[in-house]
Design an enzyme around this catalytic site. Structure first.
Site, PDB file in Angstrom:
ATOM      1  N   MET A 102      12.179  24.443   3.321  1.00  0.00           N
ATOM      2  CA  MET A 102      11.627  23.319   2.495  1.00  0.00           C
ATOM      3  C   MET A 102      12.964  22.751   1.345  1.00  0.00           C
ATOM      4  SD  MET A 102       8.938  25.391  -0.338  1.00  0.00           S
ATOM      5  CE  MET A 102       7.589  26.360   0.562  1.00  0.00           C
TER       6      MET A 102
ATOM      7  N   TYR B  93      16.492  29.353   9.728  1.00  0.00           N
ATOM      8  CA  TYR B  93      15.745  30.176  10.299  1.00  0.00           C
ATOM      9  C   TYR B  93      15.272  30.403  11.743  1.00  0.00           C
ATOM     10  CZ  TYR B  93      12.703  30.102   5.758  1.00  0.00           C
ATOM     11  OH  TYR B  93      12.587  30.353   3.751  1.00  0.00           O
TER      12      TYR B  93
ATOM     13  N   LYS C  76       1.201  -1.113   0.241  1.00  0.00           N
ATOM     14  CA  LYS C  76      -0.432  -0.297  -0.125  1.00  0.00           C
ATOM     15  C   LYS C  76       0.975   1.395  -0.299  1.00  0.00           C
ATOM     16  CE  LYS C  76      -0.416  -0.498   4.631  1.00  0.00           C
ATOM     17  NZ  LYS C  76      -1.005  -0.660   5.761  1.00  0.00           N
TER      18      LYS C  76
ATOM     19  N   ARG D  10     -10.739  -0.059  15.132  1.00  0.00           N
ATOM     20  CA  ARG D  10     -10.598   0.456  14.615  1.00  0.00           C
ATOM     21  C   ARG D  10     -11.632  -0.477  13.685  1.00  0.00           C
ATOM     22  NH1 ARG D  10      -4.905   1.133  11.840  1.00  0.00           N
ATOM     23  NH2 ARG D  10      -5.445  -0.982  11.028  1.00  0.00           N
TER      24      ARG D  10
HETATM   25  C1  LIG Z   1      -0.645  -1.843   6.293  1.00  0.00           C
HETATM   26  C2  LIG Z   1      -1.114  -3.647   7.075  1.00  0.00           C
HETATM   27  C3  LIG Z   1      -0.370  -4.651   7.595  1.00  0.00           C
HETATM   28  C4  LIG Z   1       1.459  -4.648   7.962  1.00  0.00           C
HETATM   29  O1  LIG Z   1       1.539  -3.552   8.358  1.00  0.00           O
HETATM   30  P1  LIG Z   1       3.143  -4.015   8.830  1.00  0.00           P
HETATM   31  O2  LIG Z   1       3.151  -2.773  10.136  1.00  0.00           O
HETATM   32  O3  LIG Z   1       3.464  -2.553   7.677  1.00  0.00           O
HETATM   33  O4  LIG Z   1       4.030  -5.175   7.900  1.00  0.00           O
HETATM   34  C5  LIG Z   1      -0.463  -5.943   7.969  1.00  0.00           C
HETATM   35  N1  LIG Z   1      -2.308  -5.700   7.720  1.00  0.00           N
HETATM   36  C6  LIG Z   1      -3.033  -4.153   7.425  1.00  0.00           C
HETATM   37  C7  LIG Z   1      -4.874  -5.136   7.073  1.00  0.00           C
HETATM   38  C8  LIG Z   1      -2.912  -2.839   6.896  1.00  0.00           C
HETATM   39  O5  LIG Z   1      -3.397  -2.070   6.761  1.00  0.00           O
END
Ligand SMILES: *Cc1c(COP(=O)(O)O)cnc(C)c1O
Length: 350
Positions: A295, A247, A37, A130
Site C-alpha cells: 500500500m 508480501y 477531464k 457506446r
Molecule cells: C476523452 C475523450 C477524448 C480524448 O481522447 P484522447 O485519446 O485522450 O485524445 C476525445 N473525445 C471524447 C469524446 C472523449 O471522451
C-alpha cells in the site's frame, strides 16, 4: 513540499510543446480542443488550464463541477463531453455558457429541443456502439429542426490507434452518411489523439486531444511525458542469497543484493499488479522493481546502482523514462496510470 511523500511534478512547458507538435500535424485549420477531464488526466485541472489557456481553442471535460471550475479560469468554449442528465445540470450549463454533447434522444427532451440556447454537439454512433444517436434518430431530429445550425456533428473512433483495423473505414463511411443527413452543413469533429496522429485528414473543424498532449501512449513521436512521478527512498538494506522480499515473498534473491524501499505504493498510484523488472530511475541509472507493491511501499533492486542513499528519489516515469515504458511492461495504458495517482501525493505544477 510539506511532508515526506511521493510527489508529482507537472511540467506545463512539455504539454505546450506536445500540443504545438500535434497542431503541426493538422492538415486543415482545425481548432484544438484540449481534453482536461478527470483532473486533466491527473495533472491538476486548475493549474493546467491556467497555464494552457493561451495555447488551445477550447476545453473538454465530462463532469459539471470540472466544467464550472474551468469556466472560473477561462472564457474559452467548454464542452461537457458526455452530456447532461439532470435539470440542475442544464441550468448550470446555461448559466456558465457550457456546451454539451447530446448522445441520446432523452437528452433532446431534457433540453427541451430547440428552445434551448445551449451550444450543442450532436454525437452519432458510427460503430463503436457506446454512445451516440443512430442514423435514423439523427434524421428524425434533423428533420424536426431540433439541431441548430451552429451545432457540431461528432463521433468517436474505436480503433484509430490501429490504422489498419477495418473498423476505421466503416466509421468514416458512417460519419459521411450522417453528415449527408444533416445536409453537410454542420461543423464536424471526429479526432481524438490517436485519430489526429493516424488520420490527420479527418481533423475537420475540431480535434479533441487529451493523452497525446500529456505525452502518453505514442512512442514514435516527438511527444514527451509531462509528469514526473517519484518518491524518496526511506530505507536501504542488503539481503543474502536465498532471502525473500515483500508480501508473499514474491522475489527471492539469487545472490547477495541491495534493496531500496521507496515511499510510494498502490495507495499513491503505483499499480498493485506491477511486475518484477519494471524499470525505474535513480540518479540517472535504471533499476528494477523487486517484489510485490504494497500500500505504501515499493522495493527496488539497487544492487548495481553506483551511488544510492536514503532520501534519493526514485522516478517511476518522467520525460526521461516515458510513462509508456511502465504501462507497456505492465499491460496497462498510460491513461490509467495518469488518472490513478492519488490525492495524498504532493503535486507541483510548473
Ligand atoms: C476523452 C475523450 C477524448 C480524448 O481522447 P484522447 O485519446 O485522450 O485524445 C476525445 N473525445 C471524447 C469524446 C472523449 O471522451
Amino acid at each position: 513540499m510539506t511532508t515526506h511523500s511521493a510527489e508529482l511534478i507537472v511540467d506545463s512547458s512539455k504539454i505546450i510543446s506536445n500540443i504545438s507538435h500535434l497542431k503541426s500535424l493538422l492538415t486543415s485549420d482545425s481548432k484544438f480542443m484540449f481534453i482536461v477531464k478527470s483532473n486533466a488526466y491527473g495533472h491538476n485541472l486548475k493549474e493546467v488550464v491556467n497555464n494552457l489557456e493561451n495555447y488551445v481553442d477550447a476545453f473538454g471535460v465530462v463532469r459539471m463541477d470540472e466544467a464550472i471550475l474551468v469556466r472560473e479560469i477561462s472564457k474559452k468554449p467548454i464542452l461537457l463531453m458526455q452530456g447532461i442528465y439532470t435539470d440542475h445540470e442544464i441550468t448550470a450549463a446555461s448559466a456558465n455558457n457550457i456546451q454539451i454533447v447530446i448522445h441520446n434522444m432523452n437528452q433532446f427532451e431534457l433540453i427541451d429541443n430547440k428552445k434551448s440556447q445551449l451550444g450543442l454537439w450532436i454525437k452519432v454512433n458510427t460503430g463503436m456502439n457506446r454512445l451516440g444517436l443512430s442514423k435514423q434518430e439523427l434524421k428524425y431530429v434533423y428533420e424536426k429542426d431540433f439541431i441548430k445550425s451552429d451545432s457540431v456533428l461528432m463521433t468517436h473512433m474505436a480503433c484509430a490507434d490501429n490504422p489498419n483495423d477495418p473498423m476505421n473505414q466503416i466509421q468514416i463511411k458512417n460519419f459521411e452518411e450522417a453528415f449527408d443527413i444533416t445536409e453537410r452543413k454542420l461543423q464536424r469533429s471526429i479526432c481524438n489523439s490517436a485519430c489526429l496522429i493516424n488520420f490527420p485528414e479527418l481533423s475537420y473543424d475540431w480535434v479533441r486531444s487529451g493523452i497525446a498532449a500529456y505525452g502518453g501512449e505514442f512512442r514514435d513521436l516527438k511527444l514527451e511525458t509531462a509528469m514526473t512521478f517519484r518518491a524518496p527512498i526511506i530505507s536501504l538494506r542488503t539481503i543474502k542469497e536465498g532471502e525473500r522480499v515483500g508480501y508473499g515473498g514474491r522475489k527471492k534473491a539469487e545472490k547477495d543484493m541491495k534493496i531500496a524501499i521507496v515511499y510510494a505504493g498502490y495507495a499513491d498510484g503505483i499499480p498493485q499488479t506491477t511486475v518484477d523488472g519494471t524499470k525505474v530511475m535513480i540518479n540517472d541509472e535504471y533499476a528494477k522493481v523487486f517484489g510485490r507493491v504494497s500500500m505504501d511501499l515499493v522495493s527496488i533492486d539497487v544492487t548495481n546502482i553506483k551511488k544510492v542513499s536514503e532520501n534519493d528519489l526514485v522516478t517511476f516515469w518522467s520525460e526521461h523514462l516515458p510513462i509508456n515504458e511502465f504501462s507497456d511492461k505492465n499491460g496497462l495504458i498510460s491513461y490509467e496510470l495518469m488518472t490513478r495517482i492519488s490525492s495524498r501525493v504532493n503535486i507541483k505544477v510548473i
